[in-house]
Structure formats: C-alpha cells, structure tokens
Design a protein around this motif. Structure first.
Motif, PDB file in Angstrom:
ATOM      1  N   PRO A   1       0.823  -1.219   0.000  1.00  0.00           N
ATOM      2  CA  PRO A   1       0.000   0.000   0.000  1.00  0.00           C
ATOM      3  C   PRO A   1       0.849   1.258   0.000  1.00  0.00           C
ATOM      4  O   PRO A   1       1.781   1.396   0.789  1.00  0.00           O
ATOM      5  CB  PRO A   1      -0.797  -0.127   1.305  1.00  0.00           C
ATOM      6  N   GLY A   2       0.529   2.169  -0.918  1.00  0.00           N
ATOM      7  CA  GLY A   2       1.244   3.429  -0.993  1.00  0.00           C
ATOM      8  C   GLY A   2       2.587   3.355  -1.679  1.00  0.00           C
ATOM      9  O   GLY A   2       3.283   4.366  -1.784  1.00  0.00           O
ATOM     10  N   ASN A   3       2.954   2.168  -2.153  1.00  0.00           N
ATOM     11  CA  ASN A   3       4.254   1.991  -2.801  1.00  0.00           C
ATOM     12  C   ASN A   3       4.092   1.647  -4.270  1.00  0.00           C
ATOM     13  O   ASN A   3       3.020   1.263  -4.723  1.00  0.00           O
ATOM     14  CB  ASN A   3       5.043   0.868  -2.112  1.00  0.00           C
ATOM     15  N   GLU A   4       5.194   1.763  -4.983  1.00  0.00           N
ATOM     16  CA  GLU A   4       5.201   1.324  -6.374  1.00  0.00           C
ATOM     17  C   GLU A   4       5.308  -0.202  -6.431  1.00  0.00           C
ATOM     18  O   GLU A   4       5.654  -0.851  -5.459  1.00  0.00           O
ATOM     19  CB  GLU A   4       6.389   1.951  -7.105  1.00  0.00           C
ATOM     20  N   ARG A   5       5.022  -0.746  -7.585  1.00  0.00           N
ATOM     21  CA  ARG A   5       5.176  -2.176  -7.807  1.00  0.00           C
ATOM     22  C   ARG A   5       6.654  -2.490  -7.999  1.00  0.00           C
ATOM     23  O   ARG A   5       7.353  -1.791  -8.754  1.00  0.00           O
ATOM     24  CB  ARG A   5       4.361  -2.604  -9.023  1.00  0.00           C
ATOM     25  N   HIS A   6       7.111  -3.539  -7.320  1.00  0.00           N
ATOM     26  CA  HIS A   6       8.525  -3.904  -7.354  1.00  0.00           C
ATOM     27  C   HIS A   6       8.706  -5.348  -7.798  1.00  0.00           C
ATOM     28  O   HIS A   6       7.884  -6.216  -7.501  1.00  0.00           O
ATOM     29  CB  HIS A   6       9.156  -3.720  -5.975  1.00  0.00           C
ATOM     30  N   PHE A   7       9.813  -5.568  -8.444  1.00  0.00           N
ATOM     31  CA  PHE A   7      10.177  -6.895  -8.905  1.00  0.00           C
ATOM     32  C   PHE A   7      10.488  -7.811  -7.726  1.00  0.00           C
ATOM     33  O   PHE A   7      11.110  -7.380  -6.738  1.00  0.00           O
ATOM     34  CB  PHE A   7      11.402  -6.783  -9.815  1.00  0.00           C
ATOM     35  N   VAL A   8      10.078  -9.088  -7.833  1.00  0.00           N
ATOM     36  CA  VAL A   8      10.378 -10.081  -6.809  1.00  0.00           C
ATOM     37  C   VAL A   8      11.253 -11.200  -7.369  1.00  0.00           C
ATOM     38  O   VAL A   8      12.318 -11.501  -6.836  1.00  0.00           O
ATOM     39  CB  VAL A   8       9.086 -10.684  -6.223  1.00  0.00           C
ATOM     40  N   ALA A   9      10.794 -11.818  -8.451  1.00  0.00           N
ATOM     41  CA  ALA A   9      11.514 -12.976  -8.994  1.00  0.00           C
ATOM     42  C   ALA A   9      11.127 -13.174 -10.448  1.00  0.00           C
ATOM     43  O   ALA A   9      10.064 -12.736 -10.878  1.00  0.00           O
ATOM     44  CB  ALA A   9      11.185 -14.233  -8.189  1.00  0.00           C
ATOM     45  N   ALA A  10      12.004 -13.856 -11.189  1.00  0.00           N
ATOM     46  CA  ALA A  10      11.726 -14.166 -12.582  1.00  0.00           C
ATOM     47  C   ALA A  10      12.327 -15.512 -12.936  1.00  0.00           C
ATOM     48  O   ALA A  10      13.264 -15.983 -12.290  1.00  0.00           O
ATOM     49  CB  ALA A  10      12.275 -13.080 -13.503  1.00  0.00           C
ATOM     50  N   ILE A  11      11.777 -16.097 -14.011  1.00  0.00           N
ATOM     51  CA  ILE A  11      12.254 -17.399 -14.462  1.00  0.00           C
ATOM     52  C   ILE A  11      12.223 -17.430 -15.982  1.00  0.00           C
ATOM     53  O   ILE A  11      11.308 -16.891 -16.614  1.00  0.00           O
ATOM     54  CB  ILE A  11      11.394 -18.525 -13.846  1.00  0.00           C
TER      55      ILE A  11
ATOM     56  N   ASN B   1       8.828 -18.751   1.865  1.00  0.00           N
ATOM     57  CA  ASN B   1       9.100 -19.263   3.204  1.00  0.00           C
ATOM     58  C   ASN B   1       9.648 -18.150   4.094  1.00  0.00           C
ATOM     59  O   ASN B   1      10.079 -17.107   3.602  1.00  0.00           O
ATOM     60  CB  ASN B   1      10.105 -20.404   3.135  1.00  0.00           C
ATOM     61  N   SER B   2       9.621 -18.401   5.379  1.00  0.00           N
ATOM     62  CA  SER B   2      10.155 -17.434   6.358  1.00  0.00           C
ATOM     63  C   SER B   2       9.604 -16.039   6.109  1.00  0.00           C
ATOM     64  O   SER B   2      10.338 -15.052   6.068  1.00  0.00           O
ATOM     65  CB  SER B   2      11.690 -17.413   6.305  1.00  0.00           C
ATOM     66  N   LEU B   3       8.314 -15.971   5.951  1.00  0.00           N
ATOM     67  CA  LEU B   3       7.676 -14.704   5.602  1.00  0.00           C
ATOM     68  C   LEU B   3       7.807 -13.676   6.723  1.00  0.00           C
ATOM     69  O   LEU B   3       7.798 -14.022   7.921  1.00  0.00           O
ATOM     70  CB  LEU B   3       6.212 -14.931   5.245  1.00  0.00           C
ATOM     71  N   LYS B   4       7.924 -12.421   6.299  1.00  0.00           N
ATOM     72  CA  LYS B   4       8.084 -11.298   7.214  1.00  0.00           C
ATOM     73  C   LYS B   4       6.950 -10.296   6.973  1.00  0.00           C
ATOM     74  O   LYS B   4       6.388 -10.259   5.876  1.00  0.00           O
ATOM     75  CB  LYS B   4       9.421 -10.602   6.963  1.00  0.00           C
ATOM     76  N   PRO B   5       6.648  -9.474   7.964  1.00  0.00           N
ATOM     77  CA  PRO B   5       5.599  -8.464   7.746  1.00  0.00           C
ATOM     78  C   PRO B   5       5.874  -7.564   6.537  1.00  0.00           C
ATOM     79  O   PRO B   5       4.928  -7.159   5.850  1.00  0.00           O
ATOM     80  CB  PRO B   5       5.630  -7.661   9.050  1.00  0.00           C
ATOM     81  N   GLU B   6       7.129  -7.311   6.247  1.00  0.00           N
ATOM     82  CA  GLU B   6       7.448  -6.463   5.097  1.00  0.00           C
ATOM     83  C   GLU B   6       7.196  -7.149   3.755  1.00  0.00           C
ATOM     84  O   GLU B   6       7.315  -6.506   2.704  1.00  0.00           O
ATOM     85  CB  GLU B   6       8.901  -5.974   5.160  1.00  0.00           C
ATOM     86  N   ASP B   7       6.856  -8.429   3.776  1.00  0.00           N
ATOM     87  CA  ASP B   7       6.456  -9.120   2.543  1.00  0.00           C
ATOM     88  C   ASP B   7       4.988  -8.877   2.208  1.00  0.00           C
ATOM     89  O   ASP B   7       4.520  -9.288   1.141  1.00  0.00           O
ATOM     90  CB  ASP B   7       6.697 -10.621   2.665  1.00  0.00           C
ATOM     91  N   THR B   8       4.271  -8.232   3.106  1.00  0.00           N
ATOM     92  CA  THR B   8       2.858  -7.944   2.870  1.00  0.00           C
ATOM     93  C   THR B   8       2.689  -7.058   1.648  1.00  0.00           C
ATOM     94  O   THR B   8       3.302  -5.986   1.551  1.00  0.00           O
ATOM     95  CB  THR B   8       2.245  -7.263   4.098  1.00  0.00           C
ATOM     96  N   ALA B   9       1.874  -7.522   0.711  1.00  0.00           N
ATOM     97  CA  ALA B   9       1.673  -6.796  -0.543  1.00  0.00           C
ATOM     98  C   ALA B   9       0.667  -7.548  -1.397  1.00  0.00           C
ATOM     99  O   ALA B   9       0.313  -8.694  -1.101  1.00  0.00           O
ATOM    100  CB  ALA B   9       2.990  -6.667  -1.298  1.00  0.00           C
ATOM    101  N   VAL B  10       0.254  -6.903  -2.465  1.00  0.00           N
ATOM    102  CA  VAL B  10      -0.437  -7.607  -3.534  1.00  0.00           C
ATOM    103  C   VAL B  10       0.629  -8.138  -4.483  1.00  0.00           C
ATOM    104  O   VAL B  10       1.506  -7.378  -4.915  1.00  0.00           O
ATOM    105  CB  VAL B  10      -1.416  -6.689  -4.288  1.00  0.00           C
ATOM    106  N   TYR B  11       0.554  -9.430  -4.783  1.00  0.00           N
ATOM    107  CA  TYR B  11       1.537 -10.076  -5.634  1.00  0.00           C
ATOM    108  C   TYR B  11       0.947 -10.296  -7.029  1.00  0.00           C
ATOM    109  O   TYR B  11      -0.170 -10.806  -7.161  1.00  0.00           O
ATOM    110  CB  TYR B  11       1.977 -11.403  -5.032  1.00  0.00           C
ATOM    111  N   TYR B  12       1.735  -9.917  -8.033  1.00  0.00           N
ATOM    112  CA  TYR B  12       1.298  -9.997  -9.422  1.00  0.00           C
ATOM    113  C   TYR B  12       2.203 -10.933 -10.213  1.00  0.00           C
ATOM    114  O   TYR B  12       3.431 -10.913 -10.062  1.00  0.00           O
ATOM    115  CB  TYR B  12       1.353  -8.626 -10.082  1.00  0.00           C
ATOM    116  N   CYS B  13       1.589 -11.697 -11.066  1.00  0.00           N
ATOM    117  CA  CYS B  13       2.282 -12.529 -12.027  1.00  0.00           C
ATOM    118  C   CYS B  13       2.370 -11.763 -13.346  1.00  0.00           C
ATOM    119  O   CYS B  13       1.430 -11.037 -13.706  1.00  0.00           O
ATOM    120  CB  CYS B  13       1.482 -13.818 -12.199  1.00  0.00           C
TER     121      CYS B  13
END
Length: 125
Positions: free
Chosen positions: A41-51, A84-96
């Motif tokens: 919330p309130g942030n830009e969309r950021h890259f997480v992972a790619a394959i 795994n080992s999720l943290k509160p800072e991982d909270t977000a909407v995740y997009y494929c």
C-alpha cells in the motif's frame, strides 16, 4: 496473447509459508519469461523474482533470496512462487507477469507484456 490468474494468497504469521500460483491461458506461455512482482500500500510495484522460458535461469531481488523460490511447469501452464520465512514487510499484492515471446536466459531486468490481477499476501507480526 497470454492471460494470467494468480491464486494462493492469504493471511499468514511471521515465519510462515505460502505458495502462490499463476495459471496462464492462451498461446505463448511456454515461450515466455515469467515474473512475480509485488506492491505494498502506498508503494510502487517492485520486482520479486523471474524465471526463463525453460525454467533453467532464475533471478531474485535481494530481499527474498534464500526465502522465495520461483518455478514453472510448462506442461500445466503454471508458474509458482514458494515463499518461506515470511516477514511483515512481505505484505503486498503479488502480481504474475509474462514477457512473450522471450527465449533468452537473462531474466534480470525485463519489461513485461502481460499482467494478472494480483493476489493479496498479508503477514502478521
């Protein structure tokens, strides 16, 4: 054209795990590089992972290395994000996302062509 639908989000406690799934339909999935992004919330969309399209090459943002794993099953038109080992800072909407067609092994910094609607991940402290 590729259509993408994410699932698997939810509420989990700190240290817990979730597996996100992205179902792809339409032509081109197996010829696409696939990525996961997130937007808090309130942030830009950021890259997480790619394959890469073969699944041989993967790439992660530093904050999730060693905790998240991206994978794909071209026979099922699916891509996954094991978290795994999720943290509160991982909270977000995740997009494929899909980059089609793309046959290169480099997947570090791509502009994607197709996006899903997102799935909410909430990590409670």
């Amino acid at each position: 054209q590729v259509q993408l639908v994410e699932s698997g989000g939810g509420l989990v406690q700190t240290g817990g795990s979730l597996r996100l799934s992205c179902a792809a339909s339409g032509r081109g999935f197996s010829n696409s590089a696939m990525g996961w992004f997130r937007q808090a919330p309130g942030n830009e969309r950021h890259f997480v992972a790619a394959i890469s399209w073969t699944g041989v090459k993967t790439y992660y943002t530093d904050s999730v290395k060693g905790r998240f794993t991206i994978s794909r099953d071209n026979s099922k038109n699916m891509v996954y994000l094991q978290m795994n080992s999720l943290k509160p800072e991982d909270t977000a909407v995740y997009y494929c996302a899909a980059k089609y067609p793309y046959y290169e092994t480099y997947v570090g910094d791509l502009r994607y062509d197709y996006w899903g609607q997102g799935t909410q991940v909430t990590v409670s402290s």
